[in-house]
Design a protein around this motif. Structure first.
Motif, PDB file in Angstrom:
ATOM      1  N   LYS A 147       9.663   0.848   5.380  1.00  0.00           N
ATOM      2  CA  LYS A 147       8.507   1.385   4.645  1.00  0.00           C
ATOM      3  C   LYS A 147       8.753   2.833   4.226  1.00  0.00           C
ATOM      4  O   LYS A 147       9.508   3.559   4.862  1.00  0.00           O
ATOM      5  N   LEU A 148       8.049   3.242   3.175  1.00  0.00           N
ATOM      6  CA  LEU A 148       8.271   4.585   2.637  1.00  0.00           C
ATOM      7  C   LEU A 148       7.906   5.659   3.650  1.00  0.00           C
ATOM      8  O   LEU A 148       8.532   6.717   3.698  1.00  0.00           O
ATOM      9  N   ASP A 149       6.887   5.390   4.471  1.00  0.00           N
ATOM     10  CA  ASP A 149       6.458   6.429   5.418  1.00  0.00           C
ATOM     11  C   ASP A 149       7.136   6.277   6.786  1.00  0.00           C
ATOM     12  O   ASP A 149       6.756   6.948   7.739  1.00  0.00           O
ATOM     13  N   ALA A 181       0.821  -1.229   0.000  1.00  0.00           N
ATOM     14  CA  ALA A 181       0.000   0.000   0.000  1.00  0.00           C
ATOM     15  C   ALA A 181       0.847   1.268   0.000  1.00  0.00           C
ATOM     16  O   ALA A 181       0.506   2.252  -0.653  1.00  0.00           O
ATOM     17  N   ASP A 182       1.966   1.265   0.750  1.00  0.00           N
ATOM     18  CA  ASP A 182       2.774   2.493   0.821  1.00  0.00           C
ATOM     19  C   ASP A 182       3.355   2.852  -0.548  1.00  0.00           C
ATOM     20  O   ASP A 182       3.447   4.033  -0.903  1.00  0.00           O
ATOM     21  N   LYS A 202      20.538  -3.041   0.245  1.00  0.00           N
ATOM     22  CA  LYS A 202      19.279  -3.732  -0.074  1.00  0.00           C
ATOM     23  C   LYS A 202      18.399  -3.828   1.173  1.00  0.00           C
ATOM     24  O   LYS A 202      17.179  -3.640   1.108  1.00  0.00           O
ATOM     25  N   GLU A 203      19.048  -4.133   2.300  1.00  0.00           N
ATOM     26  CA  GLU A 203      18.293  -4.263   3.549  1.00  0.00           C
ATOM     27  C   GLU A 203      17.591  -2.939   3.890  1.00  0.00           C
ATOM     28  O   GLU A 203      16.485  -2.937   4.447  1.00  0.00           O
ATOM     29  N   ARG A 223       8.491  -4.741  -4.773  1.00  0.00           N
ATOM     30  CA  ARG A 223       7.763  -5.879  -4.223  1.00  0.00           C
ATOM     31  C   ARG A 223       8.441  -6.399  -2.966  1.00  0.00           C
ATOM     32  O   ARG A 223       9.485  -7.029  -3.034  1.00  0.00           O
ATOM     33  N   ARG A 224       7.846  -6.104  -1.849  1.00  0.00           N
ATOM     34  CA  ARG A 224       8.359  -6.650  -0.589  1.00  0.00           C
ATOM     35  C   ARG A 224       7.197  -6.872   0.375  1.00  0.00           C
ATOM     36  O   ARG A 224       6.278  -6.052   0.473  1.00  0.00           O
TER      37      ARG A 224
END
Lengths: 206, 290
Positions: B212-214, B21-22, B206-207, B276-277
């Motif tokens: 999350k984006l927010d 969703a983010d 990568k980690e 995609r995660r």
């Protein structure tokens, strides 16, 4: 959006201009890294001898590629066990990896359209002017949506390259692309590269 | 020990077909920034249509289902050998169900294994024992187009005028975004690691993308740099798919790790818009996904 039917005439391809959205219909073939290297090594530069079914595949490719379209795509395919093939996800792969081969392939087979993503370099742009041909940009990652414009899988060549690298012959209807390199030497990618370079230089100097 | 093959198969399906969703929210905001009728806006609208279709039909968002990167955090007592076998079985089943494309190619023979297995590194699985009762598996699918435009810099970098400080980090990351152009399927998300050796630095970059984006960076100086990099990368005008436009990256995620006195690496892992995660939590026999 303008509709274009495959095979494409020289006149039609010359009429396409950078920035124009196009809906393609007809028969096209997928081909990416292994396929391009195989075509160039075996039939254009002839650095390796044809073996196995190479000659048969070559004969089958020629009429598809003459006035035709090659699509840089490694699809997700259902029905592998029954050979009742169906494209499930089929967006474009990065085209720049085919830059060493693409121009030669376009000239050799008289290819009119190359579909992929990310654009290509000066060798392919020169071939677009000569062939004439055009580079058609599909939306990277829009795989489920693009798969819906693939109406039928007509056949597959070189499945021993693996599913992503095989050459899938597909019938498409209203396959959505944007012209980003045209037969008149214009490349949207070269323009964006130059503009973004000058923006970068300003930011680095700040 | 429980057999988690089925829940892991569901994790793979969810990751490949249902964009978090983010990320979708960030793409929706990006559409509004692009001019009506522009190629950039058209690209983003197509992307959002594809996201909805993939979710509804349970088909891969992108045909390049990438390298499956598993991050497993397990309580004491779990066998990592057994978990590896379950993950491999789930991955092979997901490939048979066409949630994953067969993507594992022998580098010497060129043969595709056909089931996304092959050797110790495909799929890539990181294990860590943690406190508590819950087993957490995070999965990231990272496509080849964006992986190919990742970059690692050794600072100082005289050509870019980048020294060993955050100002230098900013310069090399902007250079990486410029080098990538649209080829990593912009708008991208930048995972950046400062420090480490070449291997640990890329691993950490990568980690960093698991955040999350927010979710803000706890380090204030890095939070400020993330915001600045996002804003300045967008001034490059590369735009969605490299068509030109306002949105070249959606976000930057920066982490840091200790380094040798002699080394100062900056590693940039470019993640495509199809970010995609997904996460699976197994506790007391109950599974949940987010």
């Amino acid at each position: 959006m303008r509709s274009v039917q495959i095979p494409i005439s020289d006149e039609t391809i010359r009429s396409l201009e950078v920035g124009e959205p196009v809906a393609l219909s007809g028969v096209m073939i997928t081909g990416r890294d292994a396929a391009h290297k195989w075509m160039v090594d075996t039939f254009i530069k002839k650095t390796r001898q044809p073996e196995g079914d190479d000659q048969q595949v070559y004969a089958a490719l020629k009429p598809i590629l003459a006035g035709g379209v090659i699509y840089h795509c490694g699809p997700v395919v259902a029905g592998l066990d029954t050979k009742d093939y169906r494209f499930v996800a089929a967006g474009p792969t990065t085209s720049s990896r085919e830059e060493p081969y693409q121009g030669d392939v376009m000239r050799h087979f008289n290819v009119k359209g190359v579909i992929g993503k990310g654009g290509m370099g000066p060798k392919t742009l020169a071939a677009c002017q000569e062939a004439p041909g055009a580079y058609l940009h599909a939306i990277g990652g829009a795989a489920s949506l693009i798969a819906q414009s693939v109406k039928r899988v007509l056949g597959v060549h070189k499945l021993d390259f693996g599913v992503p690298e095989a050459m899938w012959v597909i019938e498409v209807q209203d396959f959505p692309v944007v012209v980003t390199m045209d037969a008149h030497g214009r490349s949207q990618h070269a323009v964006i590269e130059a503009q973004s370079k000058s923006a970068l230089e300003k930011l680095l100097a700040a | 020990m429980q057999d988690l093959t089925e829940p892991i198969l569901e994790l793979v399906r969810l990751t490949s077909t249902d964009l978090p969703a983010d990320v979708e929210q960030a793409l929706r905001q990006a559409v509004e920034r692009e001019a009506p009728g522009s190629a950039a806006r058209g690209a983003l609208e197509t992307i959002l249509k594809n996201v909805a279709l993939s979710r509804a039909n349970s088909t891969p968002i992108c045909q390049d289902t990438g390298t499956p990167l598993f991050y497993v955090r397990h309580p004491a007592g779990w066998s990592t050998r057994s978990l590896r076998a379950q993950i491999e079985s789930a991955v092979a089943q997901a490939t048979a169900h066409a949630y994953l494309r067969p993507n594992s190619v022998d580098s010497l023979s060129g043969k595709n294994s056909g089931n996304n297995l092959g050797g110790h590194y495909f799929p890539t699985i990181h294990f860590e024992e943690v406190e508590g009762e819950a087993l957490v598996i995070e999965l990231m699918l990272k496509g080849g187009g964006c992986e190919n435009v990742g970059a690692q810099y050794s600072l100082p970098h005289s050509q870019l005028g980048a020294g060993r400080d955050l100002a230098g980090v900013r310069k090399v990351v902007l250079d990486a975004v410029h080098q990538a152009q649209g080829q990593g399927c912009a708008p991208g998300i930048l995972g950046v690691a400062i420090g480490g050796d070449r291997g640990s630095s890329y691993y950490a970059s990568k980690e960093a993308l698991l955040r999350k984006l927010d979710e803000p960076n706890p380090d204030e100086s890095l939070a400020a740099l993330e915001a600045r990099l996002t804003q300045e990368a967008n001034q490059l005008g590369i735009g969605p798919m490299g068509f030109g436009g306002e949105t070249t990256v959606l976000d930057a995620k920066i982490t840091h790790l200790n380094r040798l006195p002699a080394s100062y690496f900056v590693s940039v892992s470019y993640m495509c818009w199809a970010y995609r995660r997904r996460k699976m939590v197994w506790k007391d026999g109950q599974v949940s996904y987010s």
